[in-house]
Design an enzyme around this catalytic site. Structure first.
Site, short mmCIF file in Angstrom:
data_model
loop_
_atom_site.label_atom_id
_atom_site.label_comp_id
_atom_site.label_asym_id
_atom_site.label_seq_id
_atom_site.Cartn_x
_atom_site.Cartn_y
_atom_site.Cartn_z
N TYR A 33 35.85 33.72 38.69
CA TYR A 33 37.14 33.06 38.57
C TYR A 33 38.11 33.56 39.62
O TYR A 33 37.83 34.55 40.31
CB TYR A 33 37.73 33.27 37.16
CG TYR A 33 38.29 34.66 36.92
CD1 TYR A 33 37.44 35.75 36.77
CD2 TYR A 33 39.66 34.89 36.87
CE1 TYR A 33 37.94 37.03 36.55
CE2 TYR A 33 40.18 36.16 36.66
CZ TYR A 33 39.31 37.22 36.50
OH TYR A 33 39.81 38.48 36.30
N LYS A 149 34.52 39.05 41.21
CA LYS A 149 35.51 38.67 40.19
C LYS A 149 34.82 37.82 39.13
O LYS A 149 34.98 36.59 39.10
CB LYS A 149 36.69 37.95 40.86
CG LYS A 149 37.98 37.99 40.02
CD LYS A 149 39.17 37.59 40.87
CE LYS A 149 40.39 37.25 40.06
NZ LYS A 149 40.94 38.32 39.25
N GLU A 182 41.48 51.47 39.01
CA GLU A 182 42.44 50.37 39.08
C GLU A 182 42.89 50.03 37.67
O GLU A 182 42.48 50.68 36.69
CB GLU A 182 41.84 49.15 39.77
CG GLU A 182 40.64 48.58 39.04
CD GLU A 182 40.05 47.34 39.71
OE1 GLU A 182 40.76 46.61 40.41
OE2 GLU A 182 38.85 47.09 39.50
N LEU A 207 38.41 45.86 42.45
CA LEU A 207 38.49 44.50 42.96
C LEU A 207 39.38 44.52 44.21
O LEU A 207 40.42 45.18 44.22
CB LEU A 207 39.10 43.57 41.91
CG LEU A 207 39.18 42.11 42.37
CD1 LEU A 207 37.80 41.45 42.31
CD2 LEU A 207 40.16 41.31 41.52
N1 PLP Z 1 41.95 44.38 39.65
C1 PLP Z 1 41.48 43.66 38.61
C2 PLP Z 1 40.46 44.26 37.70
C3 PLP Z 1 41.94 42.35 38.41
O1 PLP Z 1 41.47 41.62 37.38
C4 PLP Z 1 42.92 41.82 39.29
C5 PLP Z 1 43.42 40.45 39.12
O2 PLP Z 1 43.05 39.73 38.25
C6 PLP Z 1 43.39 42.61 40.33
C7 PLP Z 1 42.87 43.88 40.49
C8 PLP Z 1 44.42 42.11 41.29
O3 PLP Z 1 43.88 41.15 42.17
P1 PLP Z 1 44.80 40.03 42.83
O4 PLP Z 1 45.89 40.76 43.55
O5 PLP Z 1 43.88 39.33 43.76
O6 PLP Z 1 45.32 39.19 41.73
#
Ligand code: PLP
Length: 287
Positions: A33, A149, A182, A207
């Site tokens: 997603y 993701k 994270e 991520l």
């Molecule tokens: N880390 C995780 C586990 C996430 O699920 C997300 C976003 O859904 C992020 C980091 C942040 O990613 P982004 O800045 O691309 O939304």
């Protein structure tokens, strides 16, 4: 006005939107997603989100459900049809519908695609950022491929629920060596007492956040000092500031960690400034 979703080629009423019971996303979490911010009527950083979607799909050997340009078109359509000015747009692609069996489905089974959008209050988000959020640490228990993701978010669900039950809005995963990886749905940052911004390297069990990448660009442009390295929970307790980044929160100050105040317990100036600058650095092109 009723909400509209896009499901496998059709725009349908959100209330009626459904996938088959044997969709592999439903049975195996066999899908990926993306979430893009909608800001002031613009979709934010779509090209980067589509790049990451393409990477997630290819890592799992799932085909694009349709041409990338068509996906891009549908994202914009769903935002428009729901008249979202501020909020988010969500896209999910799974390996498709097939008789339940762990092996990949037979040739010819098409991936499923769902796109939804929803509005949220920019004023409420701004108020939250003025206050900051509390974070609760949680032992890292996810698979090593969190760079993909996937919709397999059960560990994130449990970590975030634990945070909520302990007065927090976000969880920070801590690995076996005591380092923060994270958040449950965000990337994690601190600002040290010396004013150095620190965040874990993108290649290291996190991520690769799009918001994180944009914030790094701003940091470089502003000439701020930063280090991409792991930081420990201990270091975070002693930090001057902390914050999280994600498409859903942009830059959100963290003012408490495990019940302890970070800095003076108020949003820090660096996080607040980065939040202010964020949309000057994003890509709002309709491509
Ligand atoms: N880390 C995780 C586990 C996430 O699920 C997300 C976003 O859904 C992020 C980091 C942040 O990613 P982004 O800045 O691309 O939304």
């Amino acid at each position: 006005m009723s909400r509209i979703a896009y499901v496998n080629g059709q725009y349908v009423r959100h209330a009626d939107a459904a996938v088959h019971v044997e969709d592999r996303g439903y049975q195996f979490a066999d899908g990926v997603y993306e979430v893009c911010e909608v800001w002031n009527g613009n979709l934010v950083d779509v090209p980067r989100h589509l790049d990451r979607l393409g990477r997630s799909l290819s890592e799992l050997r799932i085909d694009w459900p349709m041409a990338r340009s068509a996906v891009n078109f549908v994202l914009h359509q769903v935002v428009r049809r729901n008249r979202v000015r501020d909020g988010l747009v969500y896209i999910q692609v799974t390996r498709g519908v097939s008789r339940r069996d762990h092996f990949f489905p037979p040739e010819g089974v098409a991936p499923s695609i769902v796109v939804t959008a929803r509005a949220s209050s920019a004023a409420a988000a701004a108020a939250q950022a003025e206050e900051g959020i509390a974070v609760v640490s949680y032992p890292e228990n996810r698979w090593p491929r969190v760079d993909i993701k996937t919709v397999a978010l059960l560990p994130n669900v449990l970590a975030k629920q634990n945070a909520r039950e302990n007065g927090g809005k976000e969880a920070w995963y801590v690995d076996a060596d005591g380092f923060v990886t994270e958040g449950g749905s965000t990337n994690a940052w601190i600002v040290t007492k010396e004013g150095v911004l620190v965040t874990r390297p993108a290649e290291d069990r996190i991520l690769r956040g799009i918001t994180r990448a944009v914030v790094l660009e701003i940091i470089k442009k502003e000439g701020l000092t930063f280090e991409e390295r792991p930081f420990s929970l201990e270091e975070a307790f002693n930090a001057k500031e902390a914050f999280v980044t994600a498409a859903t929160t942009v830059v959100m100050p963290v003012t408490r960690l495990d019940g302890k105040m970070i800095g003076n317990g108020h949003p820090g100036s660096v996080a607040s400034r980065l939040r202010e600058l964020f949309h000057t650095a994003t890509d709002l092109r309709v491509v």
